[in-house]
Design an enzyme around this catalytic site. Structure first.
Site, short mmCIF file in Angstrom:
data_model
loop_
_atom_site.label_atom_id
_atom_site.label_comp_id
_atom_site.label_asym_id
_atom_site.label_seq_id
_atom_site.Cartn_x
_atom_site.Cartn_y
_atom_site.Cartn_z
N LYS A 96 85.20 15.83 52.79
CA LYS A 96 86.00 14.74 52.21
C LYS A 96 85.84 14.70 50.68
O LYS A 96 86.82 14.69 49.94
CB LYS A 96 85.57 13.38 52.80
CG LYS A 96 85.70 13.30 54.31
CD LYS A 96 85.31 11.93 54.84
CE LYS A 96 83.81 11.62 54.76
NZ LYS A 96 82.96 12.47 55.61
N ARG B 173 85.46 2.99 58.62
CA ARG B 173 84.72 3.80 59.59
C ARG B 173 84.54 3.07 60.91
O ARG B 173 83.81 3.55 61.78
CB ARG B 173 83.32 4.09 59.07
CG ARG B 173 83.36 5.07 57.98
CD ARG B 173 82.00 5.64 57.79
NE ARG B 173 82.00 6.21 56.49
CZ ARG B 173 81.40 7.34 56.18
NH1 ARG B 173 80.71 7.98 57.06
NH2 ARG B 173 81.46 7.81 54.97
N ARG C 51 74.10 21.46 51.13
CA ARG C 51 74.78 20.71 50.07
C ARG C 51 73.81 20.32 48.95
O ARG C 51 72.68 19.93 49.19
CB ARG C 51 75.41 19.43 50.62
CG ARG C 51 75.92 18.54 49.50
CD ARG C 51 76.79 17.40 49.91
NE ARG C 51 76.27 16.67 51.04
CZ ARG C 51 76.98 15.83 51.75
NH1 ARG C 51 78.24 15.64 51.46
NH2 ARG C 51 76.44 15.19 52.77
N ARG D 266 70.74 14.92 48.77
CA ARG D 266 70.82 13.53 49.23
C ARG D 266 69.72 13.23 50.25
O ARG D 266 69.37 14.10 51.05
CB ARG D 266 72.18 13.29 49.88
CG ARG D 266 73.12 12.55 48.97
CD ARG D 266 74.53 12.55 49.46
NE ARG D 266 74.71 12.05 50.81
CZ ARG D 266 75.90 11.92 51.39
NH1 ARG D 266 76.99 12.24 50.73
NH2 ARG D 266 76.01 11.47 52.62
N ARG E 183 74.11 10.78 62.17
CA ARG E 183 75.36 10.41 61.48
C ARG E 183 76.57 10.86 62.29
O ARG E 183 77.59 10.16 62.35
CB ARG E 183 75.40 11.04 60.07
CG ARG E 183 74.49 10.31 59.10
CD ARG E 183 74.09 11.17 57.91
NE ARG E 183 75.18 11.61 57.07
CZ ARG E 183 75.09 12.58 56.17
NH1 ARG E 183 73.94 13.23 55.98
NH2 ARG E 183 76.12 12.93 55.45
P1 AP5 Z 1 81.42 17.26 51.16
O1 AP5 Z 1 82.73 17.42 50.49
O2 AP5 Z 1 80.29 16.70 50.37
O3 AP5 Z 1 81.59 16.50 52.56
P2 AP5 Z 1 81.84 14.97 52.89
O4 AP5 Z 1 82.78 14.91 54.03
O5 AP5 Z 1 82.20 14.22 51.65
O6 AP5 Z 1 80.38 14.61 53.39
P3 AP5 Z 1 79.51 13.32 53.32
O7 AP5 Z 1 78.19 13.70 53.85
O8 AP5 Z 1 79.56 12.70 51.95
O9 AP5 Z 1 80.16 12.40 54.33
P4 AP5 Z 1 79.48 11.25 55.03
O10 AP5 Z 1 80.63 10.62 55.64
O11 AP5 Z 1 78.37 11.57 55.91
O12 AP5 Z 1 78.73 10.50 53.81
P5 AP5 Z 1 79.06 9.19 52.98
O13 AP5 Z 1 78.47 9.35 51.65
O14 AP5 Z 1 80.47 8.82 53.09
O15 AP5 Z 1 81.03 18.72 51.70
C1 AP5 Z 1 79.80 18.94 52.33
C2 AP5 Z 1 79.26 20.33 51.93
O16 AP5 Z 1 80.11 21.34 52.46
C3 AP5 Z 1 79.20 20.55 50.41
O17 AP5 Z 1 78.06 21.30 50.10
C4 AP5 Z 1 80.48 21.36 50.11
O18 AP5 Z 1 80.31 22.22 49.00
C5 AP5 Z 1 80.65 22.16 51.40
N1 AP5 Z 1 82.06 22.37 51.75
C6 AP5 Z 1 83.08 21.45 51.65
N2 AP5 Z 1 84.23 21.99 52.07
C7 AP5 Z 1 83.94 23.27 52.47
C8 AP5 Z 1 84.72 24.33 53.02
N3 AP5 Z 1 86.03 24.18 53.27
N4 AP5 Z 1 84.08 25.48 53.33
C9 AP5 Z 1 82.73 25.64 53.09
N5 AP5 Z 1 81.95 24.68 52.56
C10 AP5 Z 1 82.55 23.50 52.26
O19 AP5 Z 1 78.21 8.12 53.82
C11 AP5 Z 1 76.81 8.14 53.86
C12 AP5 Z 1 76.29 6.96 54.64
O20 AP5 Z 1 76.70 5.74 54.00
C13 AP5 Z 1 76.80 6.83 56.08
O21 AP5 Z 1 76.03 7.61 56.96
C14 AP5 Z 1 76.64 5.33 56.31
O22 AP5 Z 1 75.31 4.98 56.59
C15 AP5 Z 1 77.02 4.73 54.95
N6 AP5 Z 1 78.46 4.44 54.86
C16 AP5 Z 1 79.40 5.11 54.16
N7 AP5 Z 1 80.61 4.57 54.34
C17 AP5 Z 1 80.43 3.52 55.15
C18 AP5 Z 1 81.32 2.55 55.73
N8 AP5 Z 1 82.65 2.59 55.50
N9 AP5 Z 1 80.80 1.61 56.56
C19 AP5 Z 1 79.48 1.56 56.80
N10 AP5 Z 1 78.59 2.44 56.31
C20 AP5 Z 1 79.06 3.41 55.49
#
Ligand code: AP5
Length: 240
Positions: free
Chosen positions: A19, A95, A130, A159, A170
């Site tokens: 994402k 979410r 990552r 992270r 997760r």
């Molecule tokens: P990346 O682009 O970083 O992936 P991402 O989908 O953004 O991953 P996140 O881990 O940030 O998502 P998440 O939903 O777990 O975390 P968030 O911060 O939202 O890519 C990942 C890796 O893959 C990178 O190294 C990249 O280079 C590589 N990559 C990307 N595309 C690729 C490709 N096509 N091919 C190869 N490699 C590739 O949430 C964290 C926490 O916050 C949650 O667990 C929760 O506790 C809380 N939280 C967040 N939002 C909410 C909400 N709405 N409600 C309640 N709690 C929430």
């Protein structure tokens, strides 16, 4: 031509589905305001606020942070003038059913709900490899998107929730909630294969967004034509 109504995009998918990576590319091309729920929470954690301390307890367990913290945070950001004027790209929100309902209650609905589909095997590999650049905010992967030089490599951070053990939790949270969220955005959901290289994933998203912009422009044009017809009729009828 800039459409009358700015573009509103939601992007969703499992942890590490790409994402954030796609948001960097979308933002660059479409100049939307990127609002990432996880980033907003990490800012609170880094600032050591009460909200941040509570949020971290949930994030460490791979659970959703309670709505009373997240909903207001995202709502306030979405309603800022820059997002309203330029359009927005909402990443990792909603979410849960209750979060989606909260937005619907405020009349906030996107033009498109992009859902990235990635196999679990790839997700775990992406999480573990990552790395983030604290200076530029850029996302790297040790294998798929390595840093450009030694200087960047030396300052990369990981992270706190990017371990194999935490990503399993997760993922469970993601699976428990996704169907309910999808039920609200069924009619505007576009599923994209996220297992392919990031440039190819972006090409698919780009196609979908371009077609929405085209439709918005056509609608704006036809509405403009409609208004000018009404004006002409009114003036002939002596109303103007
Ligand atoms: P990346 O682009 O970083 O992936 P991402 O989908 O953004 O991953 P996140 O881990 O940030 O998502 P998440 O939903 O777990 O975390 P968030 O911060 O939202 O890519 C990942 C890796 O893959 C990178 O190294 C990249 O280079 C590589 N990559 C990307 N595309 C690729 C490709 N096509 N091919 C190869 N490699 C590739 O949430 C964290 C926490 O916050 C949650 O667990 C929760 O506790 C809380 N939280 C967040 N939002 C909410 C909400 N709405 N409600 C309640 N709690 C929430």
């Amino acid at each position: 031509m800039k459409p009358e109504e700015p573009l509103k995009v939601m992007i969703s998918g499992a942890p590490a589905s790409g994402k954030g990576t796609q948001c960097e590319l979308i933002k660059k091309k479409y100049q939307l305001v990127h609002i990432a729920a996880g980033d907003l929470l990490r800012v609170e954690i880094a600032a050591g606020t009460e909200k941040g301390k509570r949020a971290k307890e949930y994030m460490e367990k791979g659970m959703l942070v309670p709505d009373e913290i997240v909903v207001m945070m995202v709502k306030e950001r979405l309603l800022q003038p820059d997002a309203q004027e330029n359009g927005w790209l909402l990443d990792g929100y909603p979410r849960s059913f209750s979060q989606a309902k909260a937005l619907e209650g405020l009349g906030i609905r996107p033009d498109i709900f992009v859902l990235l589909d990635v196999s679990e095997e790839n997700l775990v590999e992406r999480v573990v490899g990552r790395r983030l650049d604290p200076v530029t905010g850029k996302i790297y992967h040790l294998k798929y998107s390595p840093p450009e030089n030694e200087e960047v490599a030396a300052r990369l951070t990981q992270r706190f929730d990017d371990t194999e053990e935490k990503v399993i939790m997760r993922l469970q949270t993601h699976h428990q909630n996704m169907e309910a969220v999808l039920s609200i955005y069924k009619d505007i959901t576009v599923r994209i294969n996220g297992d392919i290289p990031k440039e190819d994933v972006f090409a698919e998203i780009d196609k979908a967004l371009s077609s929405i912009i085209e439709n918005k422009s056509k609608t704006a044009l036809s509405m403009g034509a409609g208004v000018s017809q009404i004006c002409q009729c009114s003036s002939k009828d002596g109303f103007m």
